[in-house]
Every structure is written in structure tokens, then in C-alpha cells.
Design a protein around this motif. Structure first.
Motif, mmCIF file in Angstrom:
data_model
loop_
_atom_site.group_PDB
_atom_site.id
_atom_site.type_symbol
_atom_site.label_atom_id
_atom_site.label_comp_id
_atom_site.label_asym_id
_atom_site.label_seq_id
_atom_site.Cartn_x
_atom_site.Cartn_y
_atom_site.Cartn_z
ATOM 1 N N SER A 120 -5.281 46.488 -51.428
ATOM 2 C CA SER A 120 -6.297 47.603 -51.097
ATOM 3 C C SER A 120 -7.616 47.099 -50.926
ATOM 4 O O SER A 120 -8.429 46.574 -51.636
ATOM 5 C CB SER A 120 -6.192 48.590 -52.550
ATOM 6 O OG SER A 120 -7.397 49.292 -52.230
ATOM 7 N N SER A 121 -8.026 47.697 -49.673
ATOM 8 C CA SER A 121 -9.313 47.073 -49.253
ATOM 9 C C SER A 121 -10.466 47.783 -50.068
ATOM 10 O O SER A 121 -11.575 47.176 -50.385
ATOM 11 C CB SER A 121 -9.708 47.255 -47.689
ATOM 12 O OG SER A 121 -9.597 49.001 -47.608
ATOM 13 N N THR A 122 -10.178 49.226 -50.540
ATOM 14 C CA THR A 122 -11.377 49.821 -51.115
ATOM 15 C C THR A 122 -11.237 48.964 -52.569
ATOM 16 O O THR A 122 -12.439 48.996 -53.228
ATOM 17 C CB THR A 122 -10.566 51.233 -51.671
ATOM 18 O OG1 THR A 122 -10.660 51.988 -50.561
ATOM 19 C CG2 THR A 122 -11.640 51.955 -52.326
ATOM 20 N N LEU A 141 -19.079 37.820 -51.959
ATOM 21 C CA LEU A 141 -18.905 37.597 -50.641
ATOM 22 C C LEU A 141 -17.182 37.366 -50.365
ATOM 23 O O LEU A 141 -16.689 37.988 -49.487
ATOM 24 C CB LEU A 141 -19.582 36.543 -49.980
ATOM 25 C CG LEU A 141 -20.976 36.674 -49.668
ATOM 26 C CD1 LEU A 141 -21.802 35.680 -49.442
ATOM 27 C CD2 LEU A 141 -21.062 37.749 -48.882
ATOM 28 N N GLU A 142 -16.521 36.532 -51.294
ATOM 29 C CA GLU A 142 -15.018 36.358 -50.968
ATOM 30 C C GLU A 142 -14.425 37.730 -51.279
ATOM 31 O O GLU A 142 -13.293 37.921 -50.563
ATOM 32 C CB GLU A 142 -14.734 35.557 -52.388
ATOM 33 C CG GLU A 142 -15.239 34.161 -52.188
ATOM 34 C CD GLU A 142 -14.686 33.233 -53.056
ATOM 35 O OE1 GLU A 142 -13.846 33.496 -53.822
ATOM 36 O OE2 GLU A 142 -15.278 31.871 -53.126
ATOM 37 N N ALA A 143 -14.934 38.484 -52.174
ATOM 38 C CA ALA A 143 -14.133 39.861 -52.401
ATOM 39 C C ALA A 143 -14.437 40.781 -51.181
ATOM 40 O O ALA A 143 -13.245 41.337 -50.490
ATOM 41 C CB ALA A 143 -14.841 40.689 -53.622
ATOM 42 N N TYR A 144 -15.611 40.864 -50.535
ATOM 43 C CA TYR A 144 -15.740 41.498 -49.351
ATOM 44 C C TYR A 144 -14.921 40.991 -48.101
ATOM 45 O O TYR A 144 -14.453 41.814 -47.041
ATOM 46 C CB TYR A 144 -17.271 41.557 -48.791
ATOM 47 C CG TYR A 144 -18.040 42.472 -49.734
ATOM 48 C CD1 TYR A 144 -17.580 43.887 -50.172
ATOM 49 C CD2 TYR A 144 -19.153 42.129 -50.571
ATOM 50 C CE1 TYR A 144 -18.252 44.475 -50.987
ATOM 51 C CE2 TYR A 144 -19.915 43.090 -51.636
ATOM 52 C CZ TYR A 144 -19.316 44.260 -51.636
ATOM 53 O OH TYR A 144 -20.119 45.032 -52.459
ATOM 54 N N GLU A 145 -14.871 39.554 -48.028
ATOM 55 C CA GLU A 145 -14.260 38.892 -46.917
ATOM 56 C C GLU A 145 -12.646 39.546 -47.196
ATOM 57 O O GLU A 145 -11.982 39.523 -46.173
ATOM 58 C CB GLU A 145 -14.124 37.364 -47.170
ATOM 59 C CG GLU A 145 -15.360 36.771 -46.630
ATOM 60 C CD GLU A 145 -15.569 36.995 -45.274
ATOM 61 O OE1 GLU A 145 -14.841 37.479 -44.353
ATOM 62 O OE2 GLU A 145 -16.974 36.891 -44.568
ATOM 63 N N LYS A 146 -12.177 39.552 -48.401
ATOM 64 C CA LYS A 146 -10.760 40.034 -48.635
ATOM 65 C C LYS A 146 -10.536 41.202 -48.206
ATOM 66 O O LYS A 146 -9.628 41.712 -47.525
ATOM 67 C CB LYS A 146 -10.313 39.779 -50.175
ATOM 68 C CG LYS A 146 -8.907 40.299 -50.316
ATOM 69 C CD LYS A 146 -7.832 39.512 -49.589
ATOM 70 C CE LYS A 146 -6.562 39.682 -49.990
ATOM 71 N NZ LYS A 146 -5.438 39.014 -49.376
ATOM 72 N N LEU A 148 -12.193 43.046 -45.856
ATOM 73 C CA LEU A 148 -12.542 42.953 -44.412
ATOM 74 C C LEU A 148 -11.417 42.438 -43.981
ATOM 75 O O LEU A 148 -11.045 42.788 -42.743
ATOM 76 C CB LEU A 148 -13.756 42.307 -44.008
ATOM 77 C CG LEU A 148 -15.010 43.083 -44.115
ATOM 78 C CD1 LEU A 148 -16.160 42.111 -44.107
ATOM 79 C CD2 LEU A 148 -15.287 44.475 -43.342
ATOM 80 N N SER A 149 -10.542 41.559 -44.486
ATOM 81 C CA SER A 149 -9.280 40.971 -44.229
ATOM 82 C C SER A 149 -8.119 42.149 -43.900
ATOM 83 O O SER A 149 -7.474 42.221 -42.990
ATOM 84 C CB SER A 149 -8.810 39.812 -44.680
ATOM 85 O OG SER A 149 -8.377 40.227 -45.956
ATOM 86 N N GLU A 153 -12.973 46.570 -39.626
ATOM 87 C CA GLU A 153 -14.258 47.105 -39.143
ATOM 88 C C GLU A 153 -14.599 48.159 -40.051
ATOM 89 O O GLU A 153 -15.373 49.095 -39.260
ATOM 90 C CB GLU A 153 -13.809 47.762 -37.594
ATOM 91 C CG GLU A 153 -13.551 46.577 -36.700
ATOM 92 C CD GLU A 153 -13.276 47.014 -35.364
ATOM 93 O OE1 GLU A 153 -13.418 48.064 -35.341
ATOM 94 O OE2 GLU A 153 -12.979 46.221 -34.364
ATOM 95 N N SER A 154 -14.577 48.091 -41.224
ATOM 96 C CA SER A 154 -15.059 49.213 -42.029
ATOM 97 C C SER A 154 -16.797 49.172 -42.245
ATOM 98 O O SER A 154 -17.018 48.193 -42.546
ATOM 99 C CB SER A 154 -14.621 48.935 -43.518
ATOM 100 O OG SER A 154 -15.269 49.807 -44.486
ATOM 101 N N PRO A 155 -17.507 50.013 -41.617
ATOM 102 C CA PRO A 155 -18.942 50.280 -41.805
ATOM 103 C C PRO A 155 -19.294 49.838 -43.159
ATOM 104 O O PRO A 155 -20.404 49.154 -43.475
ATOM 105 C CB PRO A 155 -19.350 51.438 -41.167
ATOM 106 C CG PRO A 155 -18.253 51.877 -40.315
ATOM 107 C CD PRO A 155 -16.926 51.468 -41.144
ATOM 108 N N LYS A 156 -18.821 50.477 -44.028
ATOM 109 C CA LYS A 156 -19.181 50.453 -45.603
ATOM 110 C C LYS A 156 -18.987 49.285 -46.074
ATOM 111 O O LYS A 156 -19.877 48.572 -46.811
ATOM 112 C CB LYS A 156 -18.526 51.669 -46.517
ATOM 113 C CG LYS A 156 -19.110 53.071 -45.911
ATOM 114 C CD LYS A 156 -18.373 54.096 -47.009
ATOM 115 C CE LYS A 156 -18.678 55.531 -46.583
ATOM 116 N NZ LYS A 156 -18.047 56.611 -47.460
ATOM 117 N N ILE A 157 -17.886 48.351 -45.698
ATOM 118 C CA ILE A 157 -17.759 47.189 -46.558
ATOM 119 C C ILE A 157 -18.738 46.254 -45.872
ATOM 120 O O ILE A 157 -19.274 45.256 -46.415
ATOM 121 C CB ILE A 157 -16.193 46.778 -46.164
ATOM 122 C CG1 ILE A 157 -15.170 47.734 -46.936
ATOM 123 C CG2 ILE A 157 -16.039 45.389 -46.673
ATOM 124 C CD1 ILE A 157 -13.763 47.449 -46.833
#
Length: 299
Positions: A120-122, A141-146, A148-149, A153-157
Motif C-alpha cells: 500500500s503506497s498510502t 525518505l526510505e518510506a517515501y521511496e517505497k 513512490l515505487s 507519480e503521486s504529487p502528495k507523496i
């Protein structure tokens, strides 16, 4: 005269009564969960996070109970559906804890939900929020990289990731990430703004507008320009944020302050008045408004 058929019919009748009773019980639980979840969302949106926490908890427990009952009856598919609802309510509980500043508790819940929904990207994004609040920026940053993987292209993430770079004192990476967020095409309805402009620095158009709701991204981009001493670019960024969301409080305050520096007191006055309408008693807006009134009277 007693017969085996009569015994079978009676047993079937009893079974039917039990099933009907169970069905009604499940409906009651589902109704309770749905009502609690709806109340929780309203509480959350209005900033009543303690009340939201309680209501989300009720929804989670009710849907979890339904799932358990369905699993006991061998109805795996339906059980999983309600277990997912339960986990959704649990995830929201974590975000309510986050809003209350209970970051360690929130992180435990986010991690527990991720065990259930590892793709779940959320949820990975939620983990980034909490870790950032705990000043664990590298982990964030690692969590956001995951995240975004899973949703590249989520603007919020992307915006959230850029904010972490900003807090880490890496403005170049932050700007690059914000630009990616602004270039990304919104995919969800919540990523779009469709409303009547109620205020802006320079727009008097009353026609409905529909554009990406990227006020937060422009606001943080403005903060970077301000940090770099590029005040005109910062002001333009705050103006653009307000074009997207005329009620973005921080952009009104920061924009008002910069307008004062440029001696545009009448425009700054409008910002502070709008800010006070949104946040009555806001000391920064109150002082800014009074300062502008003094300067305007001197002119």
C-alpha cells in the motif's frame, strides 16, 4: 405421528432461524461500524482528533468482529472484505494519533497495518509522515521511496518527500522533488480543486475553476526560495499556492509578510484579514493587520 421427515424439517427450521439471527447480527454490526466510521471522518476533518480516535476504534472492532464470525462460518472471501475495512479504520486511528502528536503510538499502528497491506503506497506514505515527525528523516525518505515505487507519480507523496529534504537542509533536492510533484498528473479526485475562487491576490474571476490542488507544494517551494533569499520568487510561489487554495492559511501569512517587505500594504492587509477569518485569534495575522492599517493610514 412423529416421522424422520418432520425431525429433518424442524432441524432445518432451527438452522434457518440461527442463520437469520446471525445475518441480522452482522447487519447491525456493519451498520454500527459504518456510522462510527462516518462520524470519525467528520471529527477528523474538523480537528476533533480525540473523538475521531474513539469512533475509528469502534468501527475497527465492529468490522473485525464481523470478519471473525464470517471466518468461523467458512466464508473466507467475505471475511477478508470486512478485515480490510477493519484495517482501514485502524490506519485512520494511526493518523488520528499522529495528529494528536502521539507519534510512537502512531508508528506502531502504521507498521501493524503494513504487515497486512505491505504493497500500500498510502501506508508507506503514512509511515513517512510519522517518521519525519519523529525526526527520523533518513528512515522517512526510505518510506517515501517505497511509497513512490508503488505509486511513482503521486504529487502528495513527492511533496512529502520534498519537505523532508527541506528539513534536512538540502534545498536543491527539495526543489527538484517539488518540481516533479508539480509536473505529475493528479490521478485521484482529491488531488483536484474544483471551486469558486473566493480570494486571491490578483484573480477576480467568479467562474468555476478546476486545477490540480497543489497549494501545499507551492507553499513549500516558496519556503525554499525564502530560505535562499529569493524573496520575489517566494512571493510568486505563495501567490500561486493561493490561486490553487484561497484558504491556505500559511501562504496567506507568509505572503502577507513578504508583501509588507515590498511595501504592498493594501494587498498584505487583505491576506491578514482573510487569515483572521479562517483562524480567528491568530496572533500573527492580528499583528500583521494592525501593522498594515498603520502603514496605510500613513500613506
Amino acid at each position: 405421528m412423529y416421522s424422520e421427515n418432520a425431525s429433518f424439517d424442524y432441524s432445518y427450521w432451527i438452522w434457518g432461524k440461527k442463520m437469520a439471527k446471525m445475518t441480522n447480527a452482522l447487519k447491525d454490526l456493519d451498520r454500527l461500524a459504518g456510522e462510527s466510521y462516518s462520524k470519525a471522518r467528520i471529527f477528523f476533518q474538523t480537528g476533533k482528533y480525540d473523538e475521531a480516535l474513539i469512533a475509528y476504534g469502534k468501527a475497527e472492532e465492529a468490522w473485525k468482529k464481523i470478519a471473525e464470525l464470517l471466518f468461523e462460518k467458512g466464508k473466507e472471501k467475505r471475511g477478508k472484505e470486512f478485515l480490510e475495512k477493519s484495517q482501514e479504520a485502524r490506519s485512520c486511528t494511526g493518523m488520528a494519533l499522529f495528529k494528536l502528536g502521539k507519534y510512537t503510538e502512531a508508528l506502531k499502528i502504521v507498521d501493524a497495518v503494513l504487515e497486512f497491506k505491505p504493497d500500500s503506497s498510502t501506508e508507506w506514505s503514512n509511515r513517512g509522515f510519522v517518521l519525519s515527525a519523529l525526526d527520523r528523516n533518513e528512515d522517512a525518505l526510505e518510506a517515501y521511496e517505497k511509497a513512490l515505487s508503488l505509486d511513482p507519480e503521486s504529487p502528495k507523496i513527492l511533496t512529502s518527500k520534498g519537505i523532508v529534504y527541506f528539513r534536512m537542509g538540502i534545498p536543491e533536492k527539495a526543489l527538484e522533488t517539488f518540481d516533479k510533484a508539480l509536473a505529475a498528473e493528479p490521478k485521484q479526485a482529491s488531488d483536484w480543486a474544483c471551486k469558486l475562487p473566493r480570494f486571491s491576490f490578483f484573480s477576480r474571476n467568479k467562474a468555476p475553476v478546476m486545477k490540480p490542488d497543489n497549494a501545499e507544494t507551492w507553499y513549500w517551494k516558496g519556503n525554499i526560495f525564502l530560505e535562499l533569499g529569493e524573496k520575489e520568487k517566494a512571493l510568486e510561489a505563495y501567490k500561486t499556492a493561493l490561486e490553487s487554495d484561497p484558504e491556505h492559511l500559511d501562504s496567506l501569512l507568509f505572503g502577507g509578510d513578504l508583501l509588507c517587505e515590498f511595501s504592498e500594504y493594501k494587498e498584505a492587509f487583505k491576506c491578514y484579514v482573510r487569515a483572521l477569518n479562517l483562524s480567528p485569534g491568530n496572533e500573527a495575522a492580528k499583528q500583521g493587520k494592525e501593522f498594515c492599517e498603520t502603514k496605510i493610514n500613513e500613506q
